[in-house]
Scaffold this motif. Structure first.
Motif, short mmCIF file in Angstrom:
data_model
loop_
_atom_site.label_atom_id
_atom_site.label_comp_id
_atom_site.label_asym_id
_atom_site.label_seq_id
_atom_site.Cartn_x
_atom_site.Cartn_y
_atom_site.Cartn_z
N UNK A 9 -20.92 73.10 12.15
CA UNK A 9 -19.63 73.78 12.05
C UNK A 9 -18.58 73.03 12.87
N UNK A 10 -18.93 72.62 14.06
CA UNK A 10 -17.99 71.87 14.90
C UNK A 10 -17.59 70.56 14.22
N UNK A 11 -18.55 69.89 13.62
CA UNK A 11 -18.27 68.63 12.92
C UNK A 11 -17.28 68.87 11.79
N UNK A 12 -17.47 69.96 11.06
CA UNK A 12 -16.58 70.28 9.93
C UNK A 12 -15.20 70.74 10.39
N UNK A 13 -15.12 71.30 11.59
CA UNK A 13 -13.84 71.77 12.11
C UNK A 13 -12.99 70.65 12.70
N UNK A 14 -13.61 69.57 13.14
CA UNK A 14 -12.87 68.48 13.78
C UNK A 14 -11.68 67.99 12.95
N UNK A 15 -11.84 67.75 11.66
CA UNK A 15 -10.69 67.28 10.87
C UNK A 15 -9.55 68.31 10.77
N UNK A 16 -9.83 69.57 11.09
CA UNK A 16 -8.80 70.61 11.02
C UNK A 16 -7.94 70.70 12.28
N UNK A 17 -8.29 69.95 13.31
CA UNK A 17 -7.56 70.02 14.58
C UNK A 17 -6.06 69.79 14.41
N UNK A 18 -5.61 68.75 13.68
CA UNK A 18 -4.16 68.57 13.51
C UNK A 18 -3.51 69.76 12.78
N UNK A 19 -4.17 70.30 11.77
CA UNK A 19 -3.66 71.46 11.05
C UNK A 19 -3.51 72.66 11.99
N UNK A 20 -4.51 72.93 12.82
CA UNK A 20 -4.45 74.06 13.75
C UNK A 20 -3.36 73.86 14.79
N UNK A 21 -3.20 72.61 15.28
CA UNK A 21 -2.12 72.32 16.24
C UNK A 21 -0.75 72.57 15.60
#
Length: 170
Positions: A9-21
């Motif tokens: 789950x963490x691996x899949x969430x990493x690419x979403x970091x810019x979107x969440x920011x």
């Protein structure tokens, strides 16, 4: 130590970091444009519908319903938990499941959920990496229905409700 599912789950969430920011920064900008940051001292603000009261020059807010997310003065989204706020990307894995797009159509309230405000439920669609949150939608009946909405839509709607509540108290 992290189990394999949480690591995935963490691996899949990493690419979403810019979107969440970006989502957090946009929410903070919405609050700033309405004057909330100047009017209400604090380090974080709920991303939720709220009733505002004004006494003299002081505003107080009282959220309507569960508050699952906050936005900090730095524009970071946080998961608002009874035990304390944590950065969304760090705390979300305990409330997140992987799903496929067709699974979202079958979403319904958790069987046996008895809490007035149950814990948050997030879904990450495996094929698209789109993040959803379970949200209650009141319909003109005695019961609420729960369905998954895109996180961006949820945050935008709740932030706008917060701003509307604030502007109504001015």
């Amino acid at each position: 130590m992290m189990d394999a599912d949480e690591a995935e789950l963490r691996r899949r969430l990493e690419p979403l970091a810019p979107f969440l920011r970006e989502l957090g920064l946009r929410t903070l900008e919405t609050y700033a444009a309405a004057g909330i940051l100047d009017a209400i001292p604090g380090t974080a603000y709920p991303v939720a519908d709220a009733l505002f009261t004004r006494e003299g020059g002081t505003f107080t807010y009282h959220p309507h319903g569960a508050v699952y997310l906050n936005v900090t003065h730095e524009g970071a989204l946080q998961l608002a938990l009874p035990s304390g706020d944590v950065p969304l990307q760090e705390g979300i894995t305990h409330y997140l499941q992987l799903a496929h797009e067709p699974d979202l159509a079958d979403s319904r309230p958790l069987d046996g959920a008895t809490e007035w405000f149950p814990p948050p439920r997030f879904v990450l669609v495996a094929e698209t990496s789109r993040l959803y949150i379970a949200a209650a939608a009141s319909i003109r009946r005695a019961k609420n229905t729960t369905g998954f909405v895109p996180l961006e839509q949820y945050v935008n709607e709740r932030a706008n409700l917060f701003v509307e509540g604030f502007l109504g108290a001015i």
